[in-house]
Write an enzyme that holds these catalytic residues in place. Structure first.
Site, PDB file in Angstrom:
ATOM      1  N   GLY A 198      33.599  47.008  23.124  1.00  0.00           N
ATOM      2  CA  GLY A 198      33.674  45.365  22.398  1.00  0.00           C
ATOM      3  C   GLY A 198      33.316  45.575  21.400  1.00  0.00           C
ATOM      4  O   GLY A 198      33.806  46.313  20.417  1.00  0.00           O
ATOM      5  N   ARG A 223      24.190  51.722  24.732  1.00  0.00           N
ATOM      6  CA  ARG A 223      24.058  50.820  23.305  1.00  0.00           C
ATOM      7  C   ARG A 223      23.242  51.567  22.567  1.00  0.00           C
ATOM      8  O   ARG A 223      21.830  51.934  22.788  1.00  0.00           O
ATOM      9  CB  ARG A 223      23.583  50.203  24.365  1.00  0.00           C
ATOM     10  CG  ARG A 223      24.897  49.589  24.515  1.00  0.00           C
ATOM     11  CD  ARG A 223      24.182  47.451  25.055  1.00  0.00           C
ATOM     12  NE  ARG A 223      25.421  47.167  26.765  1.00  0.00           N
ATOM     13  CZ  ARG A 223      25.924  46.725  26.429  1.00  0.00           C
ATOM     14  NH1 ARG A 223      26.984  46.733  24.748  1.00  0.00           N
ATOM     15  NH2 ARG A 223      26.655  46.122  27.233  1.00  0.00           N
ATOM     16  N   HIS A 260      33.552  23.181  53.243  1.00  0.00           N
ATOM     17  CA  HIS A 260      33.337  24.334  51.768  1.00  0.00           C
ATOM     18  C   HIS A 260      33.122  24.360  51.005  1.00  0.00           C
ATOM     19  O   HIS A 260      34.293  23.458  51.036  1.00  0.00           O
ATOM     20  CB  HIS A 260      33.345  25.893  52.860  1.00  0.00           C
ATOM     21  CG  HIS A 260      35.015  26.170  52.629  1.00  0.00           C
ATOM     22  ND1 HIS A 260      35.898  25.628  53.202  1.00  0.00           N
ATOM     23  CD2 HIS A 260      35.752  26.558  51.505  1.00  0.00           C
ATOM     24  CE1 HIS A 260      36.944  26.018  52.936  1.00  0.00           C
ATOM     25  NE2 HIS A 260      36.856  26.431  51.849  1.00  0.00           N
ATOM     26  N   ASP A 270      34.857  41.284  30.235  1.00  0.00           N
ATOM     27  CA  ASP A 270      34.447  40.223  29.409  1.00  0.00           C
ATOM     28  C   ASP A 270      36.232  39.793  28.968  1.00  0.00           C
ATOM     29  O   ASP A 270      36.316  38.368  28.564  1.00  0.00           O
ATOM     30  CB  ASP A 270      33.816  39.805  28.480  1.00  0.00           C
ATOM     31  CG  ASP A 270      32.184  40.224  29.006  1.00  0.00           C
ATOM     32  OD1 ASP A 270      32.235  40.278  30.041  1.00  0.00           O
ATOM     33  OD2 ASP A 270      30.816  40.380  28.715  1.00  0.00           O
ATOM     34  N   ARG A 303      32.051  46.136  37.193  1.00  0.00           N
ATOM     35  CA  ARG A 303      32.482  47.323  36.039  1.00  0.00           C
ATOM     36  C   ARG A 303      33.246  48.261  36.184  1.00  0.00           C
ATOM     37  O   ARG A 303      33.959  49.368  35.632  1.00  0.00           O
ATOM     38  CB  ARG A 303      31.110  46.811  35.168  1.00  0.00           C
ATOM     39  CG  ARG A 303      30.391  46.309  33.880  1.00  0.00           C
ATOM     40  CD  ARG A 303      30.210  47.343  33.569  1.00  0.00           C
ATOM     41  NE  ARG A 303      29.573  45.675  32.472  1.00  0.00           N
ATOM     42  CZ  ARG A 303      28.327  45.953  31.733  1.00  0.00           C
ATOM     43  NH1 ARG A 303      27.776  47.067  31.871  1.00  0.00           N
ATOM     44  NH2 ARG A 303      28.087  45.639  31.392  1.00  0.00           N
ATOM     45  N   ASP A 331      36.649  25.794  44.239  1.00  0.00           N
ATOM     46  CA  ASP A 331      36.549  24.401  43.942  1.00  0.00           C
ATOM     47  C   ASP A 331      36.179  23.656  42.511  1.00  0.00           C
ATOM     48  O   ASP A 331      36.425  22.991  41.891  1.00  0.00           O
ATOM     49  CB  ASP A 331      36.113  23.416  44.886  1.00  0.00           C
ATOM     50  CG  ASP A 331      36.649  24.353  46.385  1.00  0.00           C
ATOM     51  OD1 ASP A 331      37.612  23.662  46.903  1.00  0.00           O
ATOM     52  OD2 ASP A 331      35.654  24.866  46.649  1.00  0.00           O
TER      53      ASP A 331
END
Length: 337
Positions: free
Chosen positions: A102, A72, A216, A127, A254, A187
């Site tokens: 990105g 970066r 669970h 992402d 990643r 869930d």
């Protein structure tokens, strides 16, 4: 255009090497020379630029990460940094650049185009938060890695009768949490695109243990909402009495060898980026929509914001109209294991 360069920038993503490989091989087939830039825009400014040939990209398609390294480099947002990078490009006779990364990487590519150096962006981020494409390079691998981990956590969760909060990457977009949660039969799924009621979350946990015969409970949480530890604390404060554990999958998402899908779309997009530069086109981002190659203005791709939103009924409304619609609520509860 006779000489181009390729770089990777920002967070690494599985499949970046496949894209670099495609850029190099396609360019060579078109009679162009290719240079690699190490460490993204930082390497550009430092002049860390070198020739790339078929030998250098051999056997790279299956490797995770990026052999060009990544970094970066916020200094490139300033004019001084941009001009320093352009000076190095001129020094090496480079006429166009392929940028894999990105939204931050895309902004740098746009600055290069504005200064007369055509740049084409390839969406490389786990992402999946770049508009103008259905999928970004690395997303499929990250989801598969997350699903594998959640499946294993379910084994230990059910053995001990526990609730697990599984935190996954996704600062501004909940795509990894959403897809991994659905694929693993989670869930509950908590994403930045939807506000949640902590008391309803606790009520759902209690209902599973007391009324649905489950021993669970798995909650997948996108990091953009809050940390897993902070979320667990909120659950306890809201009255959750289950045996609670938190797992942060973090940077493991990643890594790893890219899936077949990531290798294929990276190869498609890498080759298409070269075709655009050969035509002298810059300021564009390559993407995949409905399994077809497309291109769109690079700055719009970086700034279009969230890719999906959720209605009160739990329906996912994808802001990119080419993405599938999914029924979040139905999948979450009726198909939960």
């Amino acid at each position: 255009m006779k000489r181009i360069a390729v770089l990777t920038s920002g967070g690494d993503a599985p499949g970046m090497n496949a894209a670099i490989r495609a850029v190099v091989r396609k360019a060579i087939s078109e009679g162009m020379e290719v240079y690699g830039i190490n460490r993204g825009y930082a390497g550009m400014v430092d002049g860390d630029i070198f020739p790339l040939g078929s030998k250098e990209v051999g056997d790279k398609i299956s490797r995770g990460g990026t052999f060009l390294y990544s970094a970066r480099y916020p200094e490139f947002a300033q004019l001084e940094g941009q001009l320093a990078g352009i000076e190095q490009l001129k020094k090496h006779g480079i006429e166009g650049v392929v940028v894999i990364g990105g939204d931050g990487s895309y902004h740098g590519a746009m600055r290069l185009t504005e200064h007369g150096f055509p740049a084409v962006g390839i969406p490389g981020t786990i992402d999946n938060d770049i508009a103008g494409t259905d999928y970004t390079i690395g997303f499929d691998t990250a989801v598969n890695t997350a699903v594998e981990a959640i499946d294993k956590l379910r084994d230990t969760s059910s053995s001990h009768g526990r609730t697990f909060v599984v935190e996954v990457m996704g600062r501004n977009a909940g795509d990894i949490a959403l897809w991994a949660g659905i694929a693993s039969g989670a869930d509950q799924i908590i994403v930045p695109e939807e506000e949640f009621d902590i008391h309803k979350v606790v009520s759902t946990i209690k209902d599973d243990f007391e009324n649905r015969g489950k021993n669970h409970h798995i909650i997948v949480l996108a990091e953009g909402v809050m940390s897993g530890e902070a979320f667990a604390q909120q659950l306890k404060e809201a009255g959750d009495e289950s045996d609670l554990r938190v797992t942060n999958l973090g940077h493991i998402l990643r890594g790893g060898s890219p899936t077949a899908r990531d290798r294929v779309i990276a190869s498609w997009m890498g080759a298409h980026a070269v075709e655009l530069l050969k035509e002298g086109k810059g300021g564009l981002a390559v993407g995949i929509r409905n399994e077809e190659l497309v291109e769109s203005p690079i700055l719009g791709s970086a700034e279009d914001g969230a890719l999906f939103s959720l209605t009160d009924e739990g329906n996912i409304v994808v802001n990119n109209p080419h993405k599938a619609r999914l029924d979040y609520a139905a999948l979450n509860r009726s198909l939960a294991q």
